[in-house]
Design a protein around this motif. Structure first.
Motif, short mmCIF file in Angstrom:
data_model
loop_
_atom_site.label_atom_id
_atom_site.label_comp_id
_atom_site.label_asym_id
_atom_site.label_seq_id
_atom_site.Cartn_x
_atom_site.Cartn_y
_atom_site.Cartn_z
N UNK A 1 44.42 128.52 -12.58
CA UNK A 1 45.71 128.13 -12.43
C UNK A 1 46.32 127.64 -11.64
N UNK A 2 46.91 126.32 -11.44
CA UNK A 2 47.87 125.69 -10.38
C UNK A 2 49.02 125.86 -10.77
N UNK A 3 50.06 126.09 -9.31
CA UNK A 3 51.47 126.47 -9.43
C UNK A 3 52.07 127.47 -10.84
N UNK A 4 51.65 128.04 -10.73
CA UNK A 4 52.26 128.68 -11.94
C UNK A 4 53.02 129.28 -11.29
N UNK A 5 54.71 129.43 -11.41
CA UNK A 5 54.92 129.98 -10.57
C UNK A 5 56.70 130.09 -11.29
N UNK A 6 57.56 131.37 -11.23
CA UNK A 6 58.44 131.86 -11.88
C UNK A 6 59.51 130.71 -11.62
N UNK A 7 60.42 130.63 -12.72
CA UNK A 7 61.61 129.71 -12.69
C UNK A 7 62.70 130.99 -12.73
N UNK A 8 63.88 130.30 -12.21
CA UNK A 8 64.70 131.11 -11.16
C UNK A 8 65.70 131.32 -11.88
N UNK A 9 65.67 130.90 -13.38
CA UNK A 9 66.00 131.16 -14.47
C UNK A 9 65.77 131.05 -15.88
N UNK A 10 66.21 130.94 -17.12
CA UNK A 10 66.48 130.57 -18.23
C UNK A 10 65.17 128.85 -18.37
N UNK A 11 64.29 128.87 -18.86
CA UNK A 11 64.19 126.90 -18.72
C UNK A 11 63.52 126.93 -20.48
N UNK A 12 62.96 125.66 -21.15
CA UNK A 12 63.00 125.08 -21.76
C UNK A 12 61.69 124.34 -21.56
N UNK A 13 60.38 125.07 -21.59
CA UNK A 13 59.63 125.54 -21.82
C UNK A 13 58.29 123.93 -22.50
N UNK A 14 57.33 123.46 -22.08
CA UNK A 14 56.66 122.60 -23.14
C UNK A 14 55.60 123.01 -22.65
N UNK B 1 50.28 131.89 -22.89
CA UNK B 1 51.48 131.67 -23.06
C UNK B 1 52.40 133.23 -21.89
N UNK B 2 51.77 134.21 -23.60
CA UNK B 2 52.23 134.91 -23.29
C UNK B 2 52.26 136.66 -21.95
N UNK B 3 50.19 135.90 -21.71
CA UNK B 3 49.86 136.88 -20.43
C UNK B 3 50.76 136.16 -19.02
N UNK B 4 50.90 134.51 -19.16
CA UNK B 4 51.21 134.05 -18.42
C UNK B 4 52.71 134.83 -17.71
N UNK B 5 53.23 135.04 -19.04
CA UNK B 5 54.70 135.16 -18.81
C UNK B 5 54.78 136.48 -18.13
N UNK B 6 53.91 137.39 -18.69
CA UNK B 6 53.80 139.09 -18.12
C UNK B 6 52.96 139.15 -16.84
N UNK B 7 52.44 138.24 -16.40
CA UNK B 7 51.19 137.90 -14.76
C UNK B 7 52.40 137.42 -14.36
N UNK B 8 53.61 136.38 -14.43
CA UNK B 8 53.90 135.46 -13.46
C UNK B 8 55.91 135.81 -13.73
N UNK B 9 55.66 135.20 -14.97
CA UNK B 9 57.32 134.45 -15.55
C UNK B 9 58.16 135.28 -16.01
N UNK B 10 57.61 136.19 -16.09
CA UNK B 10 59.01 138.18 -16.49
C UNK B 10 60.14 137.42 -16.78
N UNK B 11 60.46 136.03 -17.44
CA UNK B 11 60.83 135.65 -18.24
C UNK B 11 61.52 136.36 -20.01
N UNK B 12 62.53 136.13 -19.99
CA UNK B 12 62.87 136.69 -22.17
C UNK B 12 62.71 135.34 -22.48
#
Length: 225
Positions: free
Chosen positions: A31-44, A56-67
């Motif tokens: 993975x490159x440049x995987x970093x959390x957003x400061x708030x809600x986002x539209x991801x494509x 995507x579920x994996x990345x959210x659990x590991x890095x993003x922690x977004x709803x």
């Protein structure tokens, strides 16, 4: 359309199943440049594999922690209804009224401070399909929620020296609607489509040239006995 029915308890239980499954299924996850957003986002993202949503579920659990909520084709959600508890909601592209209902549902999620993931291609296509023909829903949502950033993510799957495939993931720079050129919704969609096709081809080149130095290994392998 089928709405999401998220369950935090189910997410935790599913994560216990998913993490070992990813380790069994892939030899490496770069993975490159995987970093959390400061708030809600539209991801494509480009969409070429059943694994895309799970990664995507994996990345959210590991890095993003977004709803996070993810748009999923209705036939797939009916086949795997448990995805609703992970935040999936449906779209039926054969029904114009359903398309509009799904986009409005996604719009409301963004306005509630939630993150929405969607695949602009609308369905799964072979990884090498070019161009990445996008539907206009992404630009529609940005027009309705201009304060929300667009976060592009690119997936590339590759067979190499190991028994199992590798997956390479690259998170691009965020975009705002103001970064798009002036023009119609269709024109702006074509601009985004061309931009993301170039980014995916750049990732492909990195894979072919084995440019590991810019990527982080996110898959912890079990030690061999």
């Amino acid at each position: 359309m089928i709405q999401a029915k998220k369950s935090a308890l189910f997410e935790r239980a599913f994560a216990m199943y998913l993490m070992p499954s990813i380790r069994r299924s892939f030899s490496h996850l770069y993975a490159r440049n995987i970093r959390p957003s400061k708030g809600p986002a539209l991801i494509i993202s480009n969409h070429s594999s059943w694994w895309d949503g799970l990664l995507f579920f994996f990345l959210n659990r590991r890095v993003w922690n977004l709803d996070v909520h993810i748009m999923m084709h209705e036939r797939g959600l009916k086949e795997f209804p448990f995805f609703r508890r992970l935040g999936a909601f449906s779209i039926d592209r054969n029904n114009p009224k359903d398309i509009l209902a799904s986009l409005r549902y996604a719009e409301n999620l963004l306005k509630q401070g939630k993150t929405v993931i969607l695949f602009p291609q609308g369905d799964e296509f072979h990884l090498e399909t070019r161009p990445l023909e996008f539907h206009t829903g992404v630009v529609y949502l940005l027009e309705k929620c201009p304060e929300i950033p667009l976060v592009p993510v690119h997936f590339y799957y590759s067979m190499r020296r190991d028994k199992h495939p590798e997956v390479w993931i690259d998170q691009g720079d965020s975009l705002m609607l103001s970064d798009f050129p002036e023009g119609s919704r269709h024109d702006r969609t074509v601009w985004l489509q061309e931009r993301e096709t170039t980014a995916l081809d750049r990732l492909k080149t990195d894979v072919l040239e084995e440019n590991y130095e810019e990527f982080q290994e996110m898959l912890k392998r079990r030690r061999k006995p």
